[in-house]
Design an enzyme around this catalytic site. Sequence first.
Site, short mmCIF file in Angstrom:
data_model
loop_
_atom_site.label_atom_id
_atom_site.label_comp_id
_atom_site.label_asym_id
_atom_site.label_seq_id
_atom_site.Cartn_x
_atom_site.Cartn_y
_atom_site.Cartn_z
N LYS A 52 0.10 -6.10 3.27
CA LYS A 52 -0.60 -7.37 3.49
C LYS A 52 0.40 -8.52 3.48
CE LYS A 52 -4.95 -5.65 1.56
NZ LYS A 52 -5.89 -5.61 0.44
N GLN A 96 -6.31 -7.31 -5.75
CA GLN A 96 -6.41 -5.94 -5.25
C GLN A 96 -7.22 -5.07 -6.21
OE1 GLN A 96 -5.42 -5.02 -2.24
NE2 GLN A 96 -5.86 -2.87 -2.41
N ASP A 119 -11.40 -12.01 0.77
CA ASP A 119 -11.92 -10.63 0.78
C ASP A 119 -13.43 -10.63 1.06
OD1 ASP A 119 -10.16 -8.49 0.40
OD2 ASP A 119 -9.93 -8.93 -1.74
N1 GUN Z 1 -9.04 -2.10 -2.42
C1 GUN Z 1 -9.34 -1.36 -1.31
N2 GUN Z 1 -9.64 -2.17 -0.28
C2 GUN Z 1 -9.55 -3.44 -0.75
C3 GUN Z 1 -9.73 -4.70 -0.14
O1 GUN Z 1 -10.08 -4.84 1.03
N3 GUN Z 1 -9.51 -5.78 -0.94
C4 GUN Z 1 -9.14 -5.66 -2.25
N4 GUN Z 1 -8.97 -6.78 -2.96
N5 GUN Z 1 -8.96 -4.49 -2.84
C5 GUN Z 1 -9.16 -3.39 -2.08
#
Ligand code: GUN
Length: 291
Positions: A52, A96, A119
């Site tokens: 990311k 995350q 998110d």
């Molecule tokens: N863990 C798995 N997918 C995601 C996501 O899209 N965002 C976040 N913050 N954690 C994740």
Amino acid sequence: MRLIDGKAVAEKIQEQIKEKVAEMRLQSQRVPHLAAVLVGNDGASLTYVSNKVRACEKVGFRSTLIHLPEYITEAELLAQVQALNENPDIDGYIVQLPLPSHINAKKITYAISPDKDVDGFHPTNVGKLALGLPTFVPATPLGIIQLIEHYQISTEGKHCVVIGRSHIVGLPMSLLMSRNAYPGNCTVTLTHSRTANLAEETRRADILIAALGKPEFIKAEMVKEGAVVIDVGITRLPDASKKSGFVLKGDVAFEEVAPRCSYITPVPGGVGPMTIAALLKNTLLAAEKVV
Ligand code: GUN
């Protein structure tokens, strides 16, 4: 059968975002700034968050990775979230998931300012999505919507079966596919671990979206001839023959299912790359304050 090339579509979207950022720079506007909070050292999470951050750099965004130790307390993490909410230099941020078990993930998610929740996990944003209002759509469902749009797959009146009711994928996906818009206007069946006769349900799907996290669970006999199959699964299985020590497996037994499909996403290279492009798109929206 047509293979859905998520890598190529994601690159195209990232190229468009890159051009937009270059324009912002030319006009002496500040560029979008995404922060990512990672707690602990889970291998998969580390990879996802690094990807990311790297994607931000590629399109010209600013990015900040806040890597915190596994033993951080919930109060300390809440203080970090508060600091990010109040920091005018940060347009959007993610925490995350999963978080270590001593931290209440809901409490953390609900403390994120909805305006910076790229998110789309905050209840305010989930509520807006349910009501069809403009908001941050969670990255994986948004990426899938963008793929369906790119390939101009028809959705109106189709039966869409979603497997998995997670807040990250299944639940928002079911809302999006049933909304009165394109892509959407499907009749949606949201299935989960307690669904009786799952194969009976999946066989009725014109569009099957598998997000259950069980490698190669979907077999050929569970899929209708001509179906569109979207594989969200991404499980790491040990493989000594690989340099990384693992292979990535989707929820769909690709080799046997693909010949039945009109469209199918591969793993890797399908939905995965799109989630990053979607997160960048949300960060751009946050910076432009249009959501
Ligand atoms: N863990 C798995 N997918 C995601 C996501 O899209 N965002 C976040 N913050 N954690 C994740």
